[in-house]
Structure formats: C-alpha cells, structure tokens
Design an enzyme around this catalytic site. Structure first.
Site, PDB file in Angstrom:
ATOM      1  N   HIS A   1     -53.277   2.354   3.392  1.00 49.69           N
ATOM      2  CA  HIS A   1     -52.459   1.267   2.836  1.00 49.69           C
ATOM      3  C   HIS A   1     -53.347   0.192   2.199  1.00 49.69           C
ATOM      4  O   HIS A   1     -53.019  -0.345   1.140  1.00 49.69           O
ATOM      5  CB  HIS A   1     -51.624   0.587   3.935  1.00 49.69           C
ATOM      6  CG  HIS A   1     -50.600   1.475   4.570  1.00 49.69           C
ATOM      7  ND1 HIS A   1     -50.724   1.970   5.843  1.00 49.69           N
ATOM      8  CD2 HIS A   1     -49.417   1.943   4.101  1.00 49.69           C
ATOM      9  CE1 HIS A   1     -49.665   2.705   6.132  1.00 49.69           C
ATOM     10  NE2 HIS A   1     -48.855   2.708   5.101  1.00 49.69           N
TER      11      HIS A   1
ATOM     12  N   ASP B   1     -47.958  11.146   0.052  1.00 45.99           N
ATOM     13  CA  ASP B   1     -46.535  11.498  -0.078  1.00 45.99           C
ATOM     14  C   ASP B   1     -46.277  11.829  -1.545  1.00 45.99           C
ATOM     15  O   ASP B   1     -45.578  11.092  -2.249  1.00 45.99           O
ATOM     16  CB  ASP B   1     -45.666  10.331   0.384  1.00 45.99           C
ATOM     17  CG  ASP B   1     -45.846  10.059   1.863  1.00 45.99           C
ATOM     18  OD1 ASP B   1     -45.515  10.924   2.669  1.00 45.99           O
ATOM     19  OD2 ASP B   1     -46.363   8.973   2.196  1.00 45.99           O
TER      20      ASP B   1
HETATM   21  O1  PAF Z   1     -44.007   5.662   2.068  1.00 42.77           O
HETATM   22  C1  PAF Z   1     -43.410   4.872   2.818  1.00 42.77           C
HETATM   23  O2  PAF Z   1     -44.007   4.201   3.656  1.00 42.77           O
HETATM   24  C2  PAF Z   1     -41.904   4.737   2.719  1.00 42.77           C
HETATM   25  O3  PAF Z   1     -41.307   5.953   2.426  1.00 42.77           O
HETATM   26  C3  PAF Z   1     -41.461   3.661   1.715  1.00 42.77           C
HETATM   27  C4  PAF Z   1     -41.866   4.009   0.296  1.00 42.77           C
HETATM   28  C5  PAF Z   1     -42.061   2.315   2.102  1.00 42.77           C
HETATM   29  C6  PAF Z   1     -39.935   3.531   1.734  1.00 42.77           C
HETATM   30  O4  PAF Z   1     -39.469   3.181   2.989  1.00 42.77           O
END
Ligand code: PAF
Length: 286
Positions: A36, A148
């Site tokens: 992140h 993802d």
């Molecule tokens: O990837 C994620 O953490 C979630 O799917 C998101 C994009 C924040 C949506 O809740």
C-alpha cells in the site's frame, strides 16, 4: 494529515482545493503494508494532493468469507499514512444506507473468470464501493495494486464505460524478500503455511522463465506450476494464463500481453498472485 469520517467532512475539506490542485486517490481496506505504501508513494509522484481511504467494504465479501475477521488496524494505518505524507485520510464508518444499498453496480464482463468465478458478487461489491468513493473524493487519478490484476482491469473498464474523468494507474506488486506477494491476509499464515505459500510465487516465476525460454503452450506452462504447487501441498483454486487486458484465456502465447494468475488456499487462507508472461515473440516489455 487530516482525518475525516464522513463524506460531508471530506468533501468540505477538499472543496477549496478542487480546480487548482490535482488529487490522487488510493482506496484501501486498511491493514496497510509496504504494498500500500508503494501505491501512496506512486500517488505522491502523480498529483499535488494524496488521499487514502480505509474502509472494509462489506459488499465485496461473500457469506462464508472473512468480513468479520478481516484485519483492522486503523491507528497503525493512520500512523503509516502520516509517515508517508498523505494529506487526507478518509475513514468512514459506513458508506451505505442503514439497511444496505438500494442501488448497486453490476459487472457484466471480465468478472466471470479468475477470482470472479469463485467469489460470486465480489466484483459487483468492489465497483459499487469504488464508484461511491470516486463520487465522494472526485480524484483526478486513482492508484490500485496490480496484485489484484482482475480488480484493476474491471475498474479501468468501469471508468471507461461510465465516462468517469479519472485516470487509473496500476502499482507494481511488492514482494517480501523471499518472493511472497504482500497481502493483508499473509498475517493469517502460520510459519509452516507461510513457507508453503512461497510455492505460489515460485510457480509463477517458473512459468515466466519457461515462457522466456521459448515455451509458448499455455497448458505446458500451467502443468509446471501445478507440479510446484502440488509438491508444496498447496491446493490451487485456479492456475490461468490470460490476456492482460481482456482477460481472455490464452492457449498459445504469441505477441499479446499475457499474464499468469494463481489463486490458492494455504490452510484456510486464500492467496492470489500474478506475473507478466513474455515469450521471445512478445513485442512489449510489460
Ligand atoms: O483492493 C482493495 O483493497 C479493495 O478491493 C478496494 C479497491 C479498496 C475496494 O474496497
């Protein structure tokens, strides 16, 4: 860093900035890790203002999934955001009406394969919440992780189909030193499960290497990966080789941008990972 917990609050904080400062947005479900932080750092290079949201979206969890136990660590997340020079942190208690949404979005393409095949309704929940977050934040740019990959492809599609004036940027997968893709769910793994989980990145790297060495038959590549997972007693949910953008299954690798995808259960934990697959024939260097 300013923290807000309602859409009215964040909207009023952003009002004065709109129009003359560009805004990059990183939506998250919290439990922030180095993956992140790399998205936040990327956002920082792309715009004047960086906004992060932390919201565990109930709509994207199936009935038997880990919504209740999904790790939540808001204080640590807030510290990590402050350290990463985030300007605004949005942490709503909920984004839906009391009795659930009256209106939601539905994905019609790209979601019937990979994770979408096993997690019915998951991507509908994702696009619904991302749409709500985009309406609140109204960013110029939004950054999503490539781990993802399917989610990223679907969000790009949503923005294009719904004519949203938002640039979607992918952030590369961040791995532990031993290759394990960073994930908030890695903390569920016991030591021995974590060791077994390494088979996932090993299997992907083996497919990548074999393709670089000239293997163009997708089934042969998948067999290699299957054997590596089997030897580590890791049960794959899927091993797939697909077009990077359309997500169509590929049988023969030629010039198209292609990725290999694995989802697997290690103990009770479901993990996903993917890599770019280039053959000597590939014309791009993705
Ligand atoms: O990837 C994620 O953490 C979630 O799917 C998101 C994009 C924040 C949506 O809740």
């Amino acid at each position: 860093m300013r923290i807000s917990t309602t859409s009215a609050e964040i909207r009023s904080q952003l009002k004065a900035l709109r129009g003359h400062r560009s805004i990059a947005f990183v939506p998250t479900m919290g439990c922030l890790h180095a993956g992140h932080i790399s998205l936040i750092e990327k956002a920082r290079t792309l715009a004047d203002i960086v906004i992060v949201s932390v919201y565990v979206n109930p709509l994207q969890f199936g009935a038997n999934e880990d919504l209740d136990t999904y790790p939540r660590s808001f204080d640590a997340d807030a510290r990590a955001c402050a350290d990463a020079n985030v300007d605004f942190l949005f942490h709503p208690a909920t984004l839906y009406p009391e009795h659930g949404p009256n209106i939601s979005l539905k994905t019609t393409k790209l979601s019937d394969c990979l994770c979408g095949a096993a997690r019915a309704g998951h991507f509908d929940g994702v696009v619904t919440v991302v749409n709500i977050l985009f309406n609140i934040v109204q960013p110029d740019i939004a950054v999503f992780g490539e781990k993802d990959w399917q989610q990223l492809a679907i969000i790009r599609c949503m923005v294009s189909d719904l004519h949203m004036p938002i640039e979607i940027v992918g952030g590369g997968i961040v791995r532990e030193a031993d290759g394990l893709a960073m994930s908030s769910r890695n903390r569920y793994l016991s030591d021995s499960e974590r060791t077994r989980a390494l088979a996932i990145s090993r299997a992907l790297t083996a497919m990548q290497q074999a393709a670089r060495d000239g293997e163009t038959d997708a089934e042969a590549l998948k067999t290699r990966a299957r054997n590596i997972l089997q030897n580590a007693a890791v049960q794959p949910e899927y091993i797939d080789i697909r077009h990077a953008i359309t997500l169509k299954e590929e049988q023969q690798l030629k010039h198209q941008p292609t990725r290999a995808f694995i989802a697997a259960r290690v103990g009770k934990t479901r993990l996903i990972d993917n890599v770019a697959i280039n053959t000597p024939l590939s014309c791009d260097g993705q």
